[in-house]
Design an enzyme around this catalytic site. Structure first.
Site, PDB file in Angstrom:
ATOM      1  N   TYR A  59      23.673   8.262   1.725  1.00  0.00           N
ATOM      2  CA  TYR A  59      23.692   6.795   1.759  1.00  0.00           C
ATOM      3  C   TYR A  59      25.104   6.268   1.538  1.00  0.00           C
ATOM      4  O   TYR A  59      25.563   5.372   2.248  1.00  0.00           O
ATOM      5  CB  TYR A  59      22.741   6.247   0.698  1.00  0.00           C
TER       6      TYR A  59
ATOM      7  N   LYS B 259      27.210   4.089   4.290  1.00  0.00           N
ATOM      8  CA  LYS B 259      27.593   2.703   4.023  1.00  0.00           C
ATOM      9  C   LYS B 259      29.111   2.545   3.939  1.00  0.00           C
ATOM     10  O   LYS B 259      29.653   1.499   4.316  1.00  0.00           O
ATOM     11  CB  LYS B 259      26.920   2.213   2.745  1.00  0.00           C
TER      12      LYS B 259
END
Length: 299
Positions: A154, A158
């Site tokens: 993640y 991001k």
């Protein structure tokens, strides 16, 4: 959509619009008079969201990582609404747990959806935004500002979309297209609630330094995103304190993944090992929807 024109009558595309941030964002934008084009992998949920909106809305089933599908959606949205004024690249999935224990396909899928899906969304819709001198908002995360253990996929994805959006801003600004990055901390969505079902991951998050160690209500965060869209902001912060993190982000990795991270991982290592087999794939209802869609396609 130029600065100061407001959202009434403007066409806004929201990906990942079936639930969570995307669904509430669609409702808040529609309340300001926008026309909504909703994109996602859950047609029944998308239909419900579209049907709940006060103004004109339509929905499309599409995997944001499928360039051909997204190009088709972009053409269909322009044909339906006559143009595209705002695009919110919100679709995303998550995976928690140690990298070495992670399922390789699930790990790669987080990168694919969050980063490459954002790339496919921009590739499909930026030409339309160029025709309206529109605004593109890329949803990133606190995970782009500071990395954290047990969130490698993640955080990497991001961080990638943040950098991608910054590059786009420099490339398309002369065309009249503004590009913004939206940052959210832990916000009360299906994704976060799904991650919290893992007791060890929940405890690890609770050990993060304040104010990153709590879950924030969804509605105020979405209102901040709407305000950012209205002013075509280069940066939008779903929680007030995230703006201040920018000035210290260079020092954060040494804190979160340095001595503090090593200490906490040492404490949690036995529990992580004991729960390895129980740890599943993508978290939350959105993650489950993505996995079902891939199974249907035989991917």
């Amino acid at each position: 959509m130029r600065r100061g024109q407001g959202l009434a009558g403007r066409t806004v595309v929201v990906t990942g619009a079936a639930r969570g941030v995307g669904a509430l964002l669609a409702r808040r934008l529609a309340a300001r008079g926008a026309r909504l084009a909703l994109v996602g992998l859950e047609p029944d949920e998308l239909k419900k969201v579209a049907g709940s909106l006060p103004g004109e809305a339509a929905h499309w089933y599409a995997d944001v990582t499928d360039h051909d599908a997204m190009a088709g959606v972009a053409a269909a949205v322009e044909e339906r609404f006559g143009g595209v004024d705002v695009v919110v690249a919100n679709a995303g999935v998550a995976l928690g747990g140690p990298f070495l224990d992670s399922d390789a396909r699930s790990f790669d899928r987080v990168i694919e959806v969050n980063l490459l899906g954002s790339v496919a969304t921009a590739r499909a819709f930026l030409p339309a935004l160029g025709r309206t001198r529109g605004y593109h908002l890329q949803i990133a995360s606190l995970a782009a500002i500071t990395p954290a253990p047990l969130m490698a996929a993640y955080c990497a994805s991001k961080s990638g979309v943040e950098a991608f959006a910054h590059c786009l801003r420099g490339e398309v600004g002369h065309l009249g297209v503004d590009v913004g990055v939206g940052y959210l901390s832990w916000t009360d969505t299906d994704m976060v609630r799904g991650a919290d079902r893992d007791e060890v991951l929940r405890d690890m998050r609770a050990r993060l330094p304040w104010p990153a160690n709590r879950t924030y209500p969804l509605a105020p965060a979405v209102e901040r995103l709407v305000a950012g869209i209205e002013r075509r902001a280069p940066h939008v912060y779903g929680q007030w304190w995230l703006r201040g993190m920018q000035s210290v982000r260079g020092a954060l990795p040494s804190v979160v993944t340095g001595p503090l991270g090593r200490r906490e991982m040492r404490k949690l290592a036995p529990r992580l090992a004991a729960t390895r087999e129980a740890r599943g794939g993508l978290v939350g209802a959105g993650g489950a929807a993505d996995e079902r869609a891939r199974e249907t396609r035989g991917a």
